[in-house]
Design an enzyme around this catalytic site. Structure first.
Site, PDB file in Angstrom:
ATOM      1  N   SER A  24      36.027  41.886  41.291  1.00 58.41           N
ATOM      2  CA  SER A  24      36.317  43.267  41.442  1.00 58.41           C
ATOM      3  C   SER A  24      36.144  43.918  39.958  1.00 58.41           C
ATOM      4  CB  SER A  24      37.804  43.186  41.890  1.00 58.41           C
ATOM      5  OG  SER A  24      38.136  42.866  42.962  1.00 58.41           O
TER       6      SER A  24
HETATM    7  N1  SAM Z   1      40.141  38.530  42.499  1.00 62.11           N
HETATM    8  C1  SAM Z   1      38.636  37.925  42.596  1.00 62.11           C
HETATM    9  C2  SAM Z   1      38.061  37.739  41.304  1.00 62.11           C
HETATM   10  O1  SAM Z   1      38.637  38.016  40.323  1.00 62.11           O
HETATM   11  O2  SAM Z   1      36.955  37.284  41.481  1.00 62.11           O
HETATM   12  C3  SAM Z   1      37.992  38.763  43.493  1.00 62.11           C
HETATM   13  C4  SAM Z   1      38.098  38.711  44.979  1.00 62.11           C
HETATM   14  S1  SAM Z   1      37.088  39.367  46.116  1.00 62.11           S
HETATM   15  C5  SAM Z   1      37.093  40.892  45.692  1.00 62.11           C
HETATM   16  C6  SAM Z   1      37.943  38.933  47.681  1.00 62.11           C
HETATM   17  C7  SAM Z   1      37.879  37.773  47.953  1.00 62.11           C
HETATM   18  O3  SAM Z   1      38.820  37.511  49.168  1.00 62.11           O
HETATM   19  C8  SAM Z   1      36.632  36.814  48.197  1.00 62.11           C
HETATM   20  O4  SAM Z   1      36.511  35.804  47.541  1.00 62.11           O
HETATM   21  C9  SAM Z   1      36.813  36.779  49.922  1.00 62.11           C
HETATM   22  O5  SAM Z   1      36.020  35.547  50.200  1.00 62.11           O
HETATM   23  C10 SAM Z   1      38.390  36.356  49.748  1.00 62.11           C
HETATM   24  N2  SAM Z   1      38.846  36.470  51.127  1.00 62.11           N
HETATM   25  C11 SAM Z   1      38.693  37.304  52.285  1.00 62.11           C
HETATM   26  N3  SAM Z   1      39.588  36.931  53.197  1.00 62.11           N
HETATM   27  C12 SAM Z   1      40.428  36.031  52.871  1.00 62.11           C
HETATM   28  C13 SAM Z   1      41.303  35.237  53.490  1.00 62.11           C
HETATM   29  N4  SAM Z   1      41.806  35.560  54.797  1.00 62.11           N
HETATM   30  N5  SAM Z   1      42.125  34.357  52.794  1.00 62.11           N
HETATM   31  C14 SAM Z   1      41.467  34.263  51.531  1.00 62.11           C
HETATM   32  N6  SAM Z   1      40.643  34.571  50.802  1.00 62.11           N
HETATM   33  C15 SAM Z   1      40.040  35.484  51.660  1.00 62.11           C
END
Ligand code: SAM
Length: 217
Positions: free
Chosen positions: A61
């Protein structure tokens, strides 16, 4: 430009200039080498004012939105934090700098594997990892933990997952982007003796939260 001066510029122009004042948050950003959390070929973009692709259709993000969510949560050093959406592990490291323990869940196995390898290399000992559907929260297994002081969801949901509000400790806070797949509001929920208080912290855009209590793909 050297990574350390890019990092200082990011803190000054993207965070402080936009109202991030929580010193714990600013110090954590100063400490974590963001360039180590992005693919090698885009390392030179690591401190830009934008999200970046980390593969598997996912993103790390924008620094400002991460700092804002952390500031709103008012993280304390004895907090137990649940993070949904480990992604690159960058935000996990920031949280682990401030809180006592961080429990992180990711649904894409290669991402959580890479994040765990990197965070172990950086010597974090207060992070627990889980591969699975984070809309259901921290489910059975080691360590046993069913209540969190803070819950941060780094992906956008159509509604607030009940399993997650159910895992908030008394006076705990949860932050989540909710809305449609293109645009969301950052919603904060505080658990009080009289029930849950909702506040809206403004618009944002996140990748979808996919799972039982999120979007169905
Ligand atoms: N905070 C992270 C970073 O610093 O790199 C970025 C997160 S990214 C915007 C959102 C993440 O949420 C993705 O890696 C995605 O695979 C994960 N995600 C989506 N649905 C999810 C779920 N039900 N459980 C766990 N992770 C999930």
């Amino acid at each position: 430009m050297k990574h350390s001066s890019s990092c200082e510029n990011m803190i000054k122009y993207q965070l402080v200039a936009r109202g991030i004042t929580d010193n714990n948050v600013l110090e954590a950003f100063r400490k974590i080498p963001r360039h180590k959390f992005v693919p090698k070929e885009i390392e030179h973009l690591a401190y830009n004012d934008s999200p970046l692709s980390i593969g598997d259709g996912q993103t790390i993000s924008q620094p400002y939105i991460v700092a804002l969510m952390m500031q709103i949560l008012e993280l304390k050093k004895d907090d137990k934090v649940l993070e949904i959406g480990t992604g690159s592990g960058y935000q996990t490291a920031l949280l682990a700098e401030i809180a006592e323990e961080v429990f992180t869940v990711e649904r894409i196995s290669s991402l959580i594997r890479n994040a765990e390898t990197l965070l172990n290399k950086l010597d974090y000992k207060n992070i627990y990892y889980k591969f699975g559907d984070g809309t259901l929260g921290w489910q059975d297994g080691y360590p046993e933990q069913n209540e969190f002081d803070k819950i941060i969801i780094a992906a956008a949901a159509p509604d607030i997952p009940k399993s997650l509000t159910g895992q908030l400790a008394m006076n705990g806070k949860l932050i989540i982007p909710t809305g449609n797949r293109n645009f969301q509001q950052l919603v904060v929920i505080t658990k009080t003796g009289d029930g849950y208080i909702h506040t809206n912290e403004g618009g944002c855009m996140f990748v979808p939260l996919i799972g039982d209590e999120g979007w169905q793909e």
